[in-house]
Design a protein around this motif. Sequence first.
Motif, short mmCIF file in Angstrom:
data_model
loop_
_atom_site.label_atom_id
_atom_site.label_comp_id
_atom_site.label_asym_id
_atom_site.label_seq_id
_atom_site.Cartn_x
_atom_site.Cartn_y
_atom_site.Cartn_z
N VAL A 94 0.86 -1.18 0.00
CA VAL A 94 0.00 0.00 0.00
C VAL A 94 0.89 1.23 0.00
N ILE A 95 0.65 2.11 -0.94
CA ILE A 95 1.42 3.35 -1.05
C ILE A 95 0.44 4.51 -0.99
N ILE A 96 0.68 5.45 -0.08
CA ILE A 96 -0.21 6.61 0.08
C ILE A 96 0.57 7.88 -0.24
N ASN A 97 0.06 8.61 -1.22
CA ASN A 97 0.65 9.89 -1.61
C ASN A 97 -0.29 11.01 -1.16
N SER A 98 0.17 11.81 -0.23
CA SER A 98 -0.67 12.87 0.34
C SER A 98 -0.22 14.27 -0.09
N ASP A 99 0.68 14.35 -1.07
CA ASP A 99 1.24 15.65 -1.45
C ASP A 99 0.17 16.65 -1.89
N ARG A 100 -0.80 16.17 -2.65
CA ARG A 100 -1.83 17.07 -3.16
C ARG A 100 -2.68 17.67 -2.05
N SER A 101 -2.87 16.93 -0.99
CA SER A 101 -3.77 17.36 0.09
C SER A 101 -3.17 18.48 0.93
N ARG A 102 -1.84 18.58 0.97
CA ARG A 102 -1.13 19.56 1.80
C ARG A 102 -1.53 19.45 3.26
N PHE A 103 -1.92 18.25 3.64
CA PHE A 103 -2.29 18.00 5.04
C PHE A 103 -1.02 17.75 5.83
N GLN A 104 -0.90 18.42 6.97
CA GLN A 104 0.36 18.44 7.70
C GLN A 104 0.64 17.18 8.53
N ASN A 105 -0.40 16.49 8.95
CA ASN A 105 -0.23 15.35 9.85
C ASN A 105 0.14 14.10 9.05
N THR A 106 1.43 13.94 8.74
CA THR A 106 1.86 12.79 7.94
C THR A 106 1.82 11.49 8.73
N ASP A 107 1.84 11.58 10.06
CA ASP A 107 1.79 10.37 10.88
C ASP A 107 0.51 9.58 10.61
N ILE A 108 -0.59 10.28 10.38
CA ILE A 108 -1.85 9.59 10.15
C ILE A 108 -1.80 8.77 8.87
N PHE A 109 -1.06 9.23 7.87
CA PHE A 109 -0.96 8.51 6.60
C PHE A 109 -0.07 7.27 6.75
N ASN A 110 0.96 7.37 7.56
CA ASN A 110 1.79 6.18 7.84
C ASN A 110 0.98 5.12 8.55
N GLN A 111 0.18 5.56 9.51
CA GLN A 111 -0.66 4.61 10.23
C GLN A 111 -1.73 4.02 9.32
N MET A 112 -2.29 4.87 8.48
CA MET A 112 -3.30 4.43 7.51
C MET A 112 -2.73 3.35 6.60
N LYS A 113 -1.52 3.60 6.08
CA LYS A 113 -0.86 2.65 5.19
C LYS A 113 -0.71 1.29 5.88
N ASN A 114 -0.19 1.29 7.10
CA ASN A 114 0.03 0.03 7.82
C ASN A 114 -1.28 -0.68 8.11
N ASN A 115 -2.30 0.09 8.45
CA ASN A 115 -3.60 -0.48 8.78
C ASN A 115 -4.23 -1.12 7.54
N PHE A 116 -4.18 -0.42 6.42
CA PHE A 116 -4.76 -0.95 5.18
C PHE A 116 -4.01 -2.19 4.71
N GLN A 117 -2.69 -2.14 4.82
CA GLN A 117 -1.86 -3.26 4.38
C GLN A 117 -2.12 -4.50 5.23
N GLN A 118 -2.27 -4.29 6.53
CA GLN A 118 -2.57 -5.41 7.43
C GLN A 118 -3.95 -6.00 7.13
N PHE A 119 -4.90 -5.14 6.80
CA PHE A 119 -6.24 -5.61 6.46
C PHE A 119 -6.19 -6.53 5.24
N LEU A 120 -5.43 -6.15 4.23
CA LEU A 120 -5.35 -6.93 3.00
C LEU A 120 -4.53 -8.21 3.16
N ASN A 121 -3.39 -8.09 3.81
CA ASN A 121 -2.41 -9.19 3.84
C ASN A 121 -2.50 -10.07 5.07
N GLY A 122 -3.15 -9.60 6.11
CA GLY A 122 -3.08 -10.31 7.38
C GLY A 122 -4.25 -11.22 7.68
N ARG A 123 -5.12 -11.44 6.71
CA ARG A 123 -6.28 -12.30 6.94
C ARG A 123 -6.41 -13.34 5.83
#
Length: 300
Positions: free
Chosen positions: A26-55
């Motif tokens: 899972v790759i998340i590109n947030s450049d267009r959004s100019r949203f400052q909280n990049t930590d949320i996107f890292n967590q989102m990536k890991n959460n989505f990836q675990q959902f797909l691959n971990g079950r």
Amino acid sequence: MRKLCLLFFLVLNFTALEAQELNFSVIINSDRSRFQNTDIFNQMKNNFQQFLNGRSWTTDEFRPEERIKGNLLITINDVPQVGIYNATVQIQVVRPIYGTNYESLVFNFADRNWTFEYIESQPLEFNRFTFLNNISSLLAFYAHIALGIDYDSFSNRGGNPFFEVANDIVNNAQQSGRPGWVQNPNDRRSRYWLINDIFVSPIYSPIRDAYYLYHRQGMDLVQVDPETAYKNILEAIRLVAEANRLQPNGIFTISFMDAKSDEISQILKNAPFEIKEEAVKLLLEVDPNNAKKYNELLRS
């Protein structure tokens, strides 16, 4: 080989083998959004990836090297308010080709209209029969599309059980009224039309057959029986053209060509001229935007 894991049903005291059929990045590109909280996107990536691959999505047993590889490329276009995200998604699935180190792109689709809510540490659950949220439904939908396409490439229409679940997900999600899940004639590049063309409408059934012919009876044989392989690849292209004549520019047809146009223009370079000639005639009909690429085959 993939085998049905009967042990789960026979010995209740043993823990069932976790199949974990998918190996998605899972790759998340947030450049267009100019949203400052990049930590949320890292967590989102890991959460989505675990959902797909971990079950486990199936009852079949997969060896680690048999897991289906793919990419989920998410572009965050806008964050209209905290916790709400507007995004586009590109899904790519690859499949190994027998006797080679080559991985063939079997599915390439851009989903342009996804709005979802996500909060920190949000758990993601999936229920085939209920719409829970717009994240788990979309991820589960494309997990089953990936499984269906992969199984179709190994066995003629072998993806039916997975496309059936994907269709259930769309039907359940329609109650949400969210874009992408509902029938909209002005938005053909949507989840609704994708599963309709793949599984519901008989018009595009020949493309399902083409997946098997092209990969299992074509690409997998190029190294050992090129004559048969090229004939079957040509027949697969003929089937796609057949579907396109019945209903031009369907999203399933476009998706097939988006995944295969570069590969076809390379793999047929060594085919007999008469194979190339007929293939080019069909390809120009189905995919005229890549005419230059296909015409090069006749000069190779």
